[in-house]
Structures are given as C-alpha cells and as structure tokens.
Design a protein around this motif. Structure first.
Motif, mmCIF file in Angstrom:
data_model
loop_
_atom_site.group_PDB
_atom_site.id
_atom_site.type_symbol
_atom_site.label_atom_id
_atom_site.label_comp_id
_atom_site.label_asym_id
_atom_site.label_seq_id
_atom_site.Cartn_x
_atom_site.Cartn_y
_atom_site.Cartn_z
ATOM 1 N N TYR A 592 0.847 -1.192 0.000
ATOM 2 C CA TYR A 592 0.000 0.000 0.000
ATOM 3 C C TYR A 592 0.880 1.238 0.000
ATOM 4 O O TYR A 592 1.847 1.325 0.760
ATOM 5 C CB TYR A 592 -0.918 -0.009 1.225
ATOM 6 N N GLN A 593 0.530 2.195 -0.856
ATOM 7 C CA GLN A 593 1.383 3.370 -1.035
ATOM 8 C C GLN A 593 0.716 4.637 -0.516
ATOM 9 O O GLN A 593 -0.498 4.823 -0.639
ATOM 10 C CB GLN A 593 1.719 3.563 -2.516
ATOM 11 N N GLY A 594 1.534 5.500 0.067
ATOM 12 C CA GLY A 594 1.093 6.811 0.510
ATOM 13 C C GLY A 594 2.027 7.877 -0.021
ATOM 14 O O GLY A 594 3.242 7.678 -0.096
ATOM 15 N N PHE A 595 1.453 9.019 -0.380
ATOM 16 C CA PHE A 595 2.220 10.105 -1.016
ATOM 17 C C PHE A 595 2.253 11.330 -0.102
ATOM 18 O O PHE A 595 1.310 11.607 0.642
ATOM 19 C CB PHE A 595 1.568 10.476 -2.347
ATOM 20 N N SER A 596 3.360 12.087 -0.196
ATOM 21 C CA SER A 596 3.486 13.350 0.528
ATOM 22 C C SER A 596 4.512 14.218 -0.189
ATOM 23 O O SER A 596 5.461 13.709 -0.785
ATOM 24 C CB SER A 596 3.944 13.078 1.967
ATOM 25 N N VAL A 597 4.317 15.523 -0.118
ATOM 26 C CA VAL A 597 5.279 16.453 -0.707
ATOM 27 C C VAL A 597 5.362 17.665 0.201
ATOM 28 O O VAL A 597 4.361 18.086 0.796
ATOM 29 C CB VAL A 597 4.872 16.865 -2.137
ATOM 30 N N TYR A 598 6.581 18.212 0.338
ATOM 31 C CA TYR A 598 6.705 19.361 1.225
ATOM 32 C C TYR A 598 7.935 20.182 0.867
ATOM 33 O O TYR A 598 8.910 19.667 0.307
ATOM 34 C CB TYR A 598 6.802 18.910 2.686
ATOM 35 N N TYR A 599 7.852 21.454 1.218
ATOM 36 C CA TYR A 599 8.982 22.382 1.073
ATOM 37 C C TYR A 599 9.338 22.899 2.459
ATOM 38 O O TYR A 599 8.463 23.367 3.198
ATOM 39 C CB TYR A 599 8.600 23.563 0.185
ATOM 40 N N CYS A 600 10.595 22.796 2.821
ATOM 41 C CA CYS A 600 11.078 23.464 4.022
ATOM 42 C C CYS A 600 12.593 23.539 3.968
ATOM 43 O O CYS A 600 13.235 22.796 3.229
ATOM 44 C CB CYS A 600 10.613 22.761 5.302
ATOM 45 N N HIS A 601 13.159 24.460 4.752
ATOM 46 C CA HIS A 601 14.603 24.658 4.780
ATOM 47 C C HIS A 601 15.168 24.831 3.377
ATOM 48 O O HIS A 601 16.231 24.318 3.045
ATOM 49 C CB HIS A 601 15.285 23.521 5.532
ATOM 50 N N ASN A 602 14.344 25.518 2.561
ATOM 51 C CA ASN A 602 14.741 25.935 1.213
ATOM 52 C C ASN A 602 14.849 24.788 0.214
ATOM 53 O O ASN A 602 15.355 24.979 -0.890
ATOM 54 C CB ASN A 602 16.058 26.715 1.243
ATOM 55 N N SER A 603 14.406 23.586 0.593
ATOM 56 C CA SER A 603 14.477 22.444 -0.318
ATOM 57 C C SER A 603 13.093 21.855 -0.556
ATOM 58 O O SER A 603 12.186 21.986 0.280
ATOM 59 C CB SER A 603 15.409 21.363 0.244
ATOM 60 N N HIS A 604 12.949 21.199 -1.697
ATOM 61 C CA HIS A 604 11.678 20.626 -2.125
ATOM 62 C C HIS A 604 11.807 19.110 -2.136
ATOM 63 O O HIS A 604 12.745 18.572 -2.743
ATOM 64 C CB HIS A 604 11.308 21.138 -3.524
ATOM 65 N N VAL A 605 10.866 18.433 -1.476
ATOM 66 C CA VAL A 605 10.972 16.987 -1.299
ATOM 67 C C VAL A 605 9.615 16.327 -1.524
ATOM 68 O O VAL A 605 8.592 16.812 -1.031
ATOM 69 C CB VAL A 605 11.459 16.629 0.121
ATOM 70 N N ALA A 606 9.616 15.231 -2.266
ATOM 71 C CA ALA A 606 8.417 14.394 -2.416
ATOM 72 C C ALA A 606 8.778 12.976 -2.008
ATOM 73 O O ALA A 606 9.873 12.489 -2.315
ATOM 74 C CB ALA A 606 7.905 14.420 -3.850
ATOM 75 N N GLU A 607 7.845 12.304 -1.313
ATOM 76 C CA GLU A 607 8.115 10.964 -0.823
ATOM 77 C C GLU A 607 6.906 10.062 -1.020
ATOM 78 O O GLU A 607 5.756 10.507 -0.896
ATOM 79 C CB GLU A 607 8.500 11.002 0.664
ATOM 80 N N VAL A 608 7.187 8.813 -1.301
ATOM 81 C CA VAL A 608 6.154 7.778 -1.392
ATOM 82 C C VAL A 608 6.564 6.642 -0.470
ATOM 83 O O VAL A 608 7.684 6.122 -0.570
ATOM 84 C CB VAL A 608 5.982 7.261 -2.832
ATOM 85 N N ALA A 609 5.672 6.283 0.462
ATOM 86 C CA ALA A 609 5.931 5.186 1.393
ATOM 87 C C ALA A 609 5.184 3.943 0.944
ATOM 88 O O ALA A 609 4.004 4.009 0.582
ATOM 89 C CB ALA A 609 5.499 5.582 2.800
ATOM 90 N N ASP A 610 5.876 2.816 0.949
ATOM 91 C CA ASP A 610 5.270 1.507 0.681
ATOM 92 C C ASP A 610 5.179 0.756 2.002
ATOM 93 O O ASP A 610 6.198 0.546 2.674
ATOM 94 C CB ASP A 610 6.133 0.683 -0.275
ATOM 95 N N ILE A 611 3.959 0.336 2.382
ATOM 96 C CA ILE A 611 3.831 -0.448 3.602
ATOM 97 C C ILE A 611 3.148 -1.773 3.291
ATOM 98 O O ILE A 611 2.450 -1.918 2.280
ATOM 99 C CB ILE A 611 3.040 0.288 4.702
ATOM 100 N N VAL A 612 3.365 -2.738 4.169
ATOM 101 C CA VAL A 612 2.641 -4.009 4.139
ATOM 102 C C VAL A 612 2.072 -4.227 5.526
ATOM 103 O O VAL A 612 2.552 -3.662 6.516
ATOM 104 C CB VAL A 612 3.560 -5.189 3.748
ATOM 105 N N MET A 613 1.029 -5.036 5.607
ATOM 106 C CA MET A 613 0.433 -5.363 6.892
ATOM 107 C C MET A 613 0.934 -6.726 7.334
ATOM 108 O O MET A 613 0.818 -7.714 6.594
ATOM 109 C CB MET A 613 -1.089 -5.341 6.800
ATOM 110 N N ASP A 614 1.493 -6.788 8.527
ATOM 111 C CA ASP A 614 2.043 -8.022 9.082
ATOM 112 C C ASP A 614 1.271 -8.349 10.354
ATOM 113 O O ASP A 614 1.480 -7.731 11.397
ATOM 114 C CB ASP A 614 3.533 -7.835 9.383
ATOM 115 N N ASN A 615 0.348 -9.313 10.242
ATOM 116 C CA ASN A 615 -0.517 -9.680 11.371
ATOM 117 C C ASN A 615 -1.242 -8.463 11.941
ATOM 118 O O ASN A 615 -1.329 -8.278 13.164
ATOM 119 C CB ASN A 615 0.300 -10.359 12.470
ATOM 120 N N GLY A 616 -1.730 -7.646 11.038
ATOM 121 C CA GLY A 616 -2.496 -6.474 11.445
ATOM 122 C C GLY A 616 -1.665 -5.274 11.822
ATOM 123 O O GLY A 616 -2.212 -4.230 12.194
#
Length: 739
Positions: A592-616
């Motif tokens: 399962y993927q989640g997206f986020s993007v943010y600007y701070c400290h003068n830099s621009h960053v985008a991230e995508v997290a991949d998670i799996v469920m392990d016994n809930g």
C-alpha cells in the motif's frame, strides 16, 4: 538554469560506498596495502612548515593544504563539505587537503551556527570566493616571480603553469602570495568544471571515528581537570528546598559538593535575552569528583527535597488547554488572503480535522557535556555546541566578563537535532568552574538529558477546507502550541498562494516546561498534518491526490506571489519524479502506497511510502524520496542526510511518545521510550533532481514529509485516518515494542 536531470543511487551502490567509508572494508583495505613493499606512510602534517594564508587556509612549503571548517560539525557533514567548496576553487587535489575544526572567530567567520540546514546555503559563494581569491593570489605571486602577466598563467591541482610551460607549486610561492594585495574580483568556476564538488567524498573524520581518536566533547581532557554531575529539580515547576550531602562526600573520588544558581539568577535579573539560553535560575546541587563515575555515584547519594514554585503540569492539562485554545477566538493571524469565512459559508462541503503531536526529547547519542576553565585571564570553553557565538555572549553576561575574554572551541558532536542550539549546559559548566576555581567537565547522564532537558513542544493543528462545485475554495490552518513554535515561516509555505481564500492563525500556552527547536523546527509535524489532510481532501473532492497538488501549483504559477517561500515548478518536479520512481499506483498486491510532498529549509521533497500489513501491524518496507536541493556538494554525505532524515521521521512518527505527569517526564531512558530499531528501518530509494542552482538545506527537509506518506499508506491498507502521533500508540493495532 539547465534542464533537470536525475542522479540515481541504488541501495546496492550505497551500501558498497558506505561500507568503504564506515570501517569494515576500509580496515581490510588498509591492512592489504600495508603488506605492499611500496606502501607509503601517511604524511605527518605536524612536521610540515605551514604558512597561514588566511583564516581558512594554511599551505605548507610542500604544497599540502589545511582548510579550517568554521561551522560546528553535528553529523551533518559540513566539516567535509564546507572545505570541499574552498578546495574546489583553490584548485588543489583533495588528497592533499587536511581539514581541521575552526574555533569561534567572529572577526574572520560569519554565521558559525549549525541549525536550520543553512550552513552550505549561506557558505556556497563566500567559501568558494575564499578559495578562488587564494588561488588568484598564488597565481599573482608566481607571475611576479616569472615577470609575466598573471593572465598568462593557469593553476590546477596545486601547480601553476605559465605560457612557456614553466611550473611552480603552491608551496613554492605561498610565502610571497600571503603578503600580496587581496584581489577584489575573482572568477568562480562554472559547475561543469567542478572536480571536487559533486563527487562522493568520505567523511574527513572517519578514520578517527572508527579508531576511537578524541573528537567529541566527551573525549576532551586537560591537565588538572575534574568532573561534575548536576542534580537538577526532578519536576518542572520545582525548586531546591533542602539537601544532605554527607553520604556523597564520604564516597571515594568525590572532591566536593557545591550549589550553583546564584549567578544564573543574577544573569536572568539583568534582563539579558538570548534565545539560546533556556537557563533556569533555581539552585542545583553539583558533585565535583575525580571521575565521571565518581560524580554520578555522588549525585545519587545526595538526599534532596524539593518544593513547588509554579504549578506542576501534566500532558492531560496541556491537551485540554490546547483544545480550548483551538475552540477559542484569540489568535495571531500570520496570513489572510481573500475571505475564508465567506468561502466556508458558500461551500457545498466543509471538511475539518484536528491533528496532535506530543512533546519529544532530542535523544542525542552523546549526552550534554562541556568543559570550562574560568580564570582571571580568560574563560576557556570547549565542547559540542551548535551556537558558539551566542554561547560566548551568554557566558560573558553570566560571568560579568568582556566578550573578548571568552574563548570557545568546538568539538565534533554526537548528535544535536536542535538540543545543542541551547547553551544551558555550557553555562552550568562555566558557573561550576567559576565557583571551584578549577577546570571542569560537566557531564549529563541519559536520564539528565531526557528528564531535565529541552523538548519539542506539544502541538495541535486544526485544518478546515471548503469545497464548492468540486473545487477547493478556502483553507484555514490553526495552530495551538505549548510555548509556541519558534519560526514564523509557515504562512508562506504551500498551500499559500495556491488557494484564493487562505488563512493561518496561531496561538500558544506559556508553560514552565522548556521547549525549543527540534529537527526541522515547526515543519516536523506540520507537514504530517497538512499532507495527511490533503490526502483526505482529495478523496472528499473525488480527484486524484497527485493531480490535486499539481493543479494547485499551477494556480501559483499563474498568479505569482512574491511572499511565498517555495517554487511551484520545483515542487511539481519532485512530485512527478517521485510518481515515476516509486511506480506509484502500480504496486504489487499487498503493498500500500502513501504520497506526501513538502517544502522546508529551502528544499523541495516528495516521498512515497510503501507499507505491508504483518498480522495487522503496518510495516514500512520502502520509501522513495526525491529531493531538489540544488547542486549536491557531496553525494555520499547527502545520501546519509536524506536517509537519516527519512528514518528518523518514521521512527518518531510511528513509535516515539513523551509526556509529563505533575511536571515529571514519563520517560527518562530507552527502556520506556522507543526509538526506531534496525529491524524497523525500510529501504530508502533516493533520487536527486540535478540542476545548477545553488545548494539548499539537506539535514532536515526529508524528515517532515515522511509522516504523512506513512499515514496515507496506512489509510490505504486499513481505511483508518491517523490524526494523532505516534501512530502505533493511537491506531489500536499491533503492540508497541520497547527495549
């Protein structure tokens, strides 16, 4: 600006590089070379005849170069990357460069601060100009020797060549050059000609780190030095009432037991204000001993009683107070565009959510410590501090000395994360030395750091948005924070200027608990709140969450706003590359993927997290991180910063919890406070946008976005929206693991 390109670093190549730099393979490599009959003994630079060229550079007659790194080294790599800037323009071989930590020198250096991810950004041109100026002076000296015009000479790798092919090394002309007139205008290299900047370069201290050579504050010693451990009030709001030191004084190794606090109170009464102080004027009992362990044992033997001076606060009190503030109408408006109230009244739908984050300690690997030797001639201070100049000013005011009497030396720091911006522990050392007339090392324990320290403030955000005809028409951000956050930048971060009706309000509750900057101040939790909200907002609007961001950024491009801090084009660039590199929307079953993007400290960053469920229980398996920080000075160090920020962000977002009961911290060591464990760290796939823009911050910008990327991925997996950190304590799945 050149077209954006990408530099991709695979996990496999990173592990290979970091292994070479970390010691395991390096040791084997050195042993192998030692067996060679022609192995060269490293240069003993202490035996070389160095000439002081300027405050940054020494050059020996043999052409070896020592470069002084002016800013505090906190693990962010500036002791390597800042000298790289000088060496690039000086045009010397990096193998011929030796790096030393500079001392506090306000006459020759500016902004000797480690904070806000600003060291490289502020030093980019000045340090390059320093190197280029020195090179031009060397060239001028060589030209004078030859009797030719300097324009006929070139310099490369420490060698100057004239039109006839004659050569002189830097060492041959350094004495002449050091006395020459400083040129006013020098040319800086075109980025395409860089030979050091942009090349993966090992940490200049790595050999000393892996062999245990003295580098850190805890390592520093002087002849006749004693050790001190400070007994502080166990609860915020308490002061010393009585104490019995007889048992402590009877212990072997204990030299004396004293009380400090009088000078701190007088200092506070003077009205001297420094944001780095965070100094308590209460009395504290100090055990002075022959060793650290003797001092700690002595402190434990002290029998002290404490009395309440101000109300003792608890997390439950703070929660109620902050919620009441959010429900109230007393705010400081930081920015107001259009008419938010009207937009909400005319909306088809209004969405409102409240997000919560706890206090957090800094948990530096190296506890707070500092050396002080107060004598009639000078005040000598040595140790790990992020703000040496402000610390010198506070010490001078505390001891009623001239600023010129204060000498501050910086050691390498075993972590800081904002804690060492504050000089309370330095001032304690200075007051102790002043009282006992001896050089002293004040050393805190882990329990001291976590139980009597400075904390990230507990914060709550309430975000509301209005939707009309399927469009976002209004956005209102409210912040309620214990003691308030220290920066006022957020009004001009995304989504400022992207929404026609936009408002930011802040309020705070004044607490006796000391709070301050924590890695990525202000934005470390705000990014999680806002980007989690945007994920839900896109779903409520029935639009693609990626497209929503891209469309809002188009609004900014079409209606430029000079007040905004971020670049809509650069934010769009990291978003698009993150979508591509993460295989967004095409993950395999069970991921399962989640997206986020943010600007701070003068830099621009985008991230995508991949998670799996392990016994809930959600497990973060991978984070794809795309960064636009301009030119990457040292790719090896940059990777360390990016990955460290992501992993640190995941750990605190998922696991770390902290609070108070009647002024007493609920955790004082890692048996009850959870940091992320090795087995919980994901793969971090890093991509830098390559361009020729000046470098910006990197030590902090990758931490803020990851909390929302993880929360949004967990929502995909569970259908549960997370609004309170740490997530693992507030989603009723799995068990919290400590120890």
């Amino acid at each position: 600006m050149t077209p954006s390109k990408t530099m991709t670093f695979s996990r496999r190549s990173f592990l290979k590089s970091s292994a070479l730099a970390s010691g395991g393979i390096l040791i084997g490599f050195n042993l192998f070379n030692a067996c060679k009959p022609d192995a060269k003994v490293p240069v003993d630079i202490s035996q070389l005849n160095f000439n002081d060229f300027n405050a940054f550079i020494k050059i020996s007659d043999e052409g070896k170069v020592t470069i002084f790194s002016p800013n505090p080294e906190i693990g962010q790599g500036v002791k390597t990357s800042m000298p790289m800037l000088i060496a690039e323009e000086l045009d010397v071989a990096w193998d011929d460069v030796y790096v030393e930590q500079g001392v506090l020198d306000t006459n020759n250096y500016t902004r000797q601060v480690a904070g806000g991810s600003q060291s490289i950004r502020f030093s980019w041109e000045p340090l390059r100009q320093t190197g280029a100026t020195a090179k031009q002076m060397l060239v001028n000296a060589a030209a004078a020797k030859w009797g030719v015009d300097a324009s006929e000479c070139t310099a490369k790798l420490g060698v100057i060549t004239n039109a006839n092919g004659d050569t002189l090394g830097y060492g041959d002309v350094v004495k002449d050059a050091a006395g020459m007139e400083v040129p006013e205008n020098v040319s800086l290299k075109d980025p395409k000609d860089f030979t050091i900047i942009g090349k993966a370069t090992g940490n200049v201290d790595i050999d000393k780190i892996i062999t245990g050579k003295p580098l850190f504050g805890l390592d520093y010693k002087e002849e006749g030095m004693v050790y001190a451990s400070v007994l502080r009030p166990p609860a915020f709001g308490q002061v010393l009432d009585t104490f019995d030191a007889s048992a402590a004084k009877a212990l072997p190794g204990v030299i004396d037991v004293i009380v400090i606090g009088e000078k701190a109170r007088k200092f506070l009464d003077k009205g001297f204000i420094s944001w780095t102080s965070v100094i308590s004027g209460t009395d504290k009992v100090v055990v002075v001993a022959k060793t650290t362990w003797d001092a700690i044992k002595g402190k434990k033997a002290i029998k002290a009683t404490w009395k309440n001076d101000t109300p003792l606060e608890s997390t439950e009190n703070h929660d109620k107070i902050l919620f009441d503030l959010l429900d109230g109408d007393k705010f400081d408006t930081q920015r107001s565009d259009g008419d938010v109230k009207k937009a909400f009244a005319q909306a088809d739908k209004v969405i409102e959510r409240t997000y919560e984050a706890p206090f957090l300690p800094h948990n530096c690997m190296e506890p707070m410590n500092f050396f002080a030797n107060v004598t009639p001639e000078k005040v000598h201070l040595v140790g790990p501090i992020q703000t040496p100049e402000e610390t010198a000013k506070v010490a001078a005011a505390l001891l009623d000395r001239e600023l010129e009497d204060i000498e501050v030396e910086m050691t390498r720091m075993g972590g800081g994360f904002g804690r060492r911006l504050y000089c309370d522990f330095v001032i304690e050392a200075a007051e102790i030395s002043n009282a006992i007339n001896k050089p002293v090392k004040m050393i805190s324990t882990r329990e001291d750091d976590m139980g009597t320290g400075v904390y990230r403030p507990s914060t709550k955000y309430r975000i509301a948005a209005s939707i009309k005809d399927g469009k976002l028409t209004g956005y209102h951000l409210k912040e309620a924070c214990v003691n308030g956050n220290m920066y006022g930048l957020i009004p001009n971060f995304f989504p400022a200027a992207a929404v026609e009706n936009y408002k930011v309000d802040t309020t705070n509750y004044k607490s006796n608990i000391t709070t301050g900057a924590w890695r990525a101040p202000y934005t470390n939790f705000l990014a999680s709140a806002e980007q989690t909200f945007f994920d839900e907002l896109a779903e409520e609007m029935g639009v693609d969450r990626i497209q929503l961001h891209l469309d809002l950024l188009e609004n900014v491009k079409n209606n430029p706003d000079p007040k905004i801090e971020y670049s809509p084009e650069r934010l769009q660039g990291v978003i698009k590359l993150a979508v591509e590199k993460s295989n967004w929307g095409k993950s395999e079953a069970g991921v399962y993927q989640g997206f986020s993007v943010y600007y701070c400290h003068n830099s621009h960053v985008a991230e995508v997290a991949d998670i799996v469920m392990d016994n809930g229980t959600p497990t973060v398996k991978k984070v794809t991180c795309v960064v636009d920080c301009g030119i990457v000075v040292n790719p090896m160090g940059a990777l360390n910063q990016v990955k460290g920020g992501v992993i640190d962000g995941i750990g605190h977002t998922m696991y770390s919890d902290f609070g108070f009961n009647n002024g007493i911290p609920l955790s004082k060591n890692f048996d009850t406070y959870q940091l992320i464990r090795m087995g919980q760290t994901p793969k971090v796939d890093v991509h830098f946008i390559e361009n020729e823009l000046a470098p910006t911050g990197l030590g902090e910008p990758t931490l803020p976005p990851v909390g929302a990327a993880v929360a949004n991925a967990i929502y995909k997996a569970t259908g549960k929206r997370l609004t309170k950190q740490p997530y693992m304590s507030n989603m009723n799945v799995g068990e919290k693991v400590i120890g």
